[in-house]
Motif scaffolding. Sequence first.
Motif, PDB file in Angstrom:
ATOM      1  N   ARG A  48      39.400  33.828  47.007  1.00  0.00           N
ATOM      2  CA  ARG A  48      39.324  32.400  46.647  1.00  0.00           C
ATOM      3  C   ARG A  48      40.018  31.526  47.687  1.00  0.00           C
ATOM      4  NH1 ARG A  48      39.870  34.062  40.662  1.00  0.00           N
ATOM      5  NH2 ARG A  48      37.667  34.059  40.039  1.00  0.00           N
ATOM      6  N   GLY A  49      40.946  32.124  48.427  1.00  0.00           N
ATOM      7  CA  GLY A  49      41.656  31.362  49.458  1.00  0.00           C
ATOM      8  C   GLY A  49      40.863  31.246  50.752  1.00  0.00           C
ATOM      9  N   THR A  50      39.685  31.851  50.792  1.00  0.00           N
ATOM     10  CA  THR A  50      38.877  31.785  52.021  1.00  0.00           C
ATOM     11  C   THR A  50      37.878  30.650  51.918  1.00  0.00           C
ATOM     12  OG1 THR A  50      39.066  34.186  52.171  1.00  0.00           O
ATOM     13  CG2 THR A  50      37.398  33.141  53.564  1.00  0.00           C
ATOM     14  N   PRO A  51      37.965  29.675  52.827  1.00  0.00           N
ATOM     15  CA  PRO A  51      37.043  28.537  52.759  1.00  0.00           C
ATOM     16  C   PRO A  51      35.589  29.010  52.882  1.00  0.00           C
ATOM     17  CG  PRO A  51      38.612  28.295  54.586  1.00  0.00           C
ATOM     18  CD  PRO A  51      38.865  29.621  53.974  1.00  0.00           C
ATOM     19  N   GLY A  52      34.702  28.336  52.159  1.00  0.00           N
ATOM     20  CA  GLY A  52      33.270  28.648  52.267  1.00  0.00           C
ATOM     21  C   GLY A  52      32.830  29.831  51.432  1.00  0.00           C
ATOM     22  N   VAL A  53      33.792  30.483  50.743  1.00  0.00           N
ATOM     23  CA  VAL A  53      33.441  31.668  49.951  1.00  0.00           C
ATOM     24  C   VAL A  53      33.624  31.369  48.468  1.00  0.00           C
ATOM     25  CG1 VAL A  53      33.934  34.104  49.505  1.00  0.00           C
ATOM     26  CG2 VAL A  53      34.122  33.194  51.826  1.00  0.00           C
ATOM     27  N   GLU A  54      32.570  31.629  47.708  1.00  0.00           N
ATOM     28  CA  GLU A  54      32.614  31.356  46.265  1.00  0.00           C
ATOM     29  C   GLU A  54      32.441  32.683  45.530  1.00  0.00           C
ATOM     30  OE1 GLU A  54      29.635  29.215  43.271  1.00  0.00           O
ATOM     31  OE2 GLU A  54      29.846  28.178  45.194  1.00  0.00           O
ATOM     32  N   LEU A  55      33.495  33.091  44.826  1.00  0.00           N
ATOM     33  CA  LEU A  55      33.491  34.418  44.195  1.00  0.00           C
ATOM     34  C   LEU A  55      32.688  34.421  42.891  1.00  0.00           C
ATOM     35  CD1 LEU A  55      34.674  37.323  44.258  1.00  0.00           C
ATOM     36  CD2 LEU A  55      36.615  36.448  42.960  1.00  0.00           C
ATOM     37  N   ASP A  56      31.755  35.362  42.766  1.00  0.00           N
ATOM     38  CA  ASP A  56      31.067  35.553  41.479  1.00  0.00           C
ATOM     39  C   ASP A  56      31.854  36.542  40.621  1.00  0.00           C
ATOM     40  OD1 ASP A  56      29.085  33.760  41.919  1.00  0.00           O
ATOM     41  OD2 ASP A  56      27.516  35.219  42.394  1.00  0.00           O
ATOM     42  N   TYR A  57      32.169  37.699  41.183  1.00  0.00           N
ATOM     43  CA  TYR A  57      33.026  38.644  40.468  1.00  0.00           C
ATOM     44  C   TYR A  57      33.715  39.573  41.451  1.00  0.00           C
ATOM     45  CZ  TYR A  57      29.038  41.842  41.032  1.00  0.00           C
ATOM     46  OH  TYR A  57      28.014  42.589  41.553  1.00  0.00           O
ATOM     47  N   LEU A  58      34.877  40.046  41.031  1.00  0.00           N
ATOM     48  CA  LEU A  58      35.574  41.120  41.736  1.00  0.00           C
ATOM     49  C   LEU A  58      36.231  41.924  40.638  1.00  0.00           C
ATOM     50  CD1 LEU A  58      36.808  42.700  44.037  1.00  0.00           C
ATOM     51  CD2 LEU A  58      38.424  40.875  44.420  1.00  0.00           C
ATOM     52  N   THR A  59      35.814  43.169  40.486  1.00  0.00           N
ATOM     53  CA  THR A  59      36.256  43.940  39.337  1.00  0.00           C
ATOM     54  C   THR A  59      36.529  45.381  39.731  1.00  0.00           C
ATOM     55  OG1 THR A  59      35.639  44.569  37.071  1.00  0.00           O
ATOM     56  CG2 THR A  59      33.870  44.519  38.660  1.00  0.00           C
ATOM     57  N   ILE A  60      37.355  46.026  38.924  1.00  0.00           N
ATOM     58  CA  ILE A  60      37.510  47.482  39.044  1.00  0.00           C
ATOM     59  C   ILE A  60      36.911  48.053  37.770  1.00  0.00           C
ATOM     60  CG2 ILE A  60      39.146  49.392  39.208  1.00  0.00           C
ATOM     61  CD1 ILE A  60      41.028  47.522  40.746  1.00  0.00           C
ATOM     62  N   ALA A  61      35.900  48.883  37.937  1.00  0.00           N
ATOM     63  CA  ALA A  61      35.109  49.298  36.777  1.00  0.00           C
ATOM     64  C   ALA A  61      34.954  50.811  36.724  1.00  0.00           C
ATOM     65  CB  ALA A  61      33.735  48.642  36.847  1.00  0.00           C
ATOM     66  N   ASP A  62      34.626  51.264  35.530  1.00  0.00           N
ATOM     67  CA  ASP A  62      34.232  52.657  35.338  1.00  0.00           C
ATOM     68  C   ASP A  62      32.910  52.869  36.095  1.00  0.00           C
ATOM     69  OD1 ASP A  62      34.218  54.912  32.649  1.00  0.00           O
ATOM     70  OD2 ASP A  62      32.559  54.724  34.073  1.00  0.00           O
ATOM     71  N   GLY A  63      32.868  53.875  36.942  1.00  0.00           N
ATOM     72  CA  GLY A  63      31.710  54.095  37.796  1.00  0.00           C
ATOM     73  C   GLY A  63      30.423  54.430  37.056  1.00  0.00           C
TER      74      GLY A  63
END
Length: 289
Positions: free
Chosen positions: A239-254
């Motif tokens: 989120r701190g990177t200009p021009g980048v819009e996060l949809d998701y960042l997750t740690i999930a069961d594979g």
Amino acid sequence: MDFEILQPGLEVINHIAALKVSLRSARLAQQKIALVPTMGALHSGHVSLVKKAQELADIVVCSIFVNPTQFTDPKDLEKYPRPLEHDIRMLEHAGCDFVFMPSVTEMYPEPENWHIDLGPAEFLLEGEFRKGHYQGVTQIVKKLFDAVNPDLAFFGQKDYQQVLMIKNMVNYFHLPVELVSCPIIREEDGLAMSSRNIHLTGEERIQALVLSRSLYYIRDHFGETKIAELLENARKLVRGTPGVELDYLTIADGDTLLPVDEESGKSGLVALIAAKVGETRLIDNIILN
Ligand code: AMP
């Protein structure tokens, strides 16, 4: 005396009927047939799938088809790169046997309603942001399987959720095909190769590095830092990177793609990210344990 080694060469096929005829002799000779489905704009990631297919099968068919039913954004479909001559040259160079490049009407002679049960993971992550995407993906992969009847089919871990969904589709129809998932091929600086990278401007190309960096951060601190904290820090980085819009960042069961917490103590976890960099939506992931 020198013998010239003859390269059998790449055969370009546009019709399902012709493809079936061309594959008949291989099948009669009980040769193993591999399929590598792609949407073209080929890069080294695609070629790695072809190479793996050559290791495990006798005949390799690569399909190039930009499948309209898996696009949720018509603009994304319209601007999807289609450098066909470049693709054919790459496949020739890779020593691929057949390239199947059907038209839309060849694959969809008439409109079709396709809906199968892909399990709850269909609606998570990419499924949440791209409604109906995996119905479209499994629809075209089933059609390609019907056309080629492959013994093996090769997919990239780059599209982690896609591999799961195709596995579910194969189980749903009890298809006699072995799925092989291949590692993510990256640029030297870590950016996962993608046909969509071509849309990135010079500045966006640098901003896009935050996807792999956030995943590497998670991988490097996994086990020593709590999952909640890992995610918070990695999301902050994105989120701190200009021009980048996060949809998701997750740690999930594979397997289920459900988010995991500290208490679950599970193995087989994967960190997955999707973000828009400028107008280009990118995805990436890393297997953690
Ligand atoms: P696409 O043309 O994007 O539909 O991709 C075709 C196949 O190539 C899919 O199975 C992808 O997962 C795989 N693929 C795409 N990018 C990469 C990559 N960087 N490394 C390995 N496989 C990839």
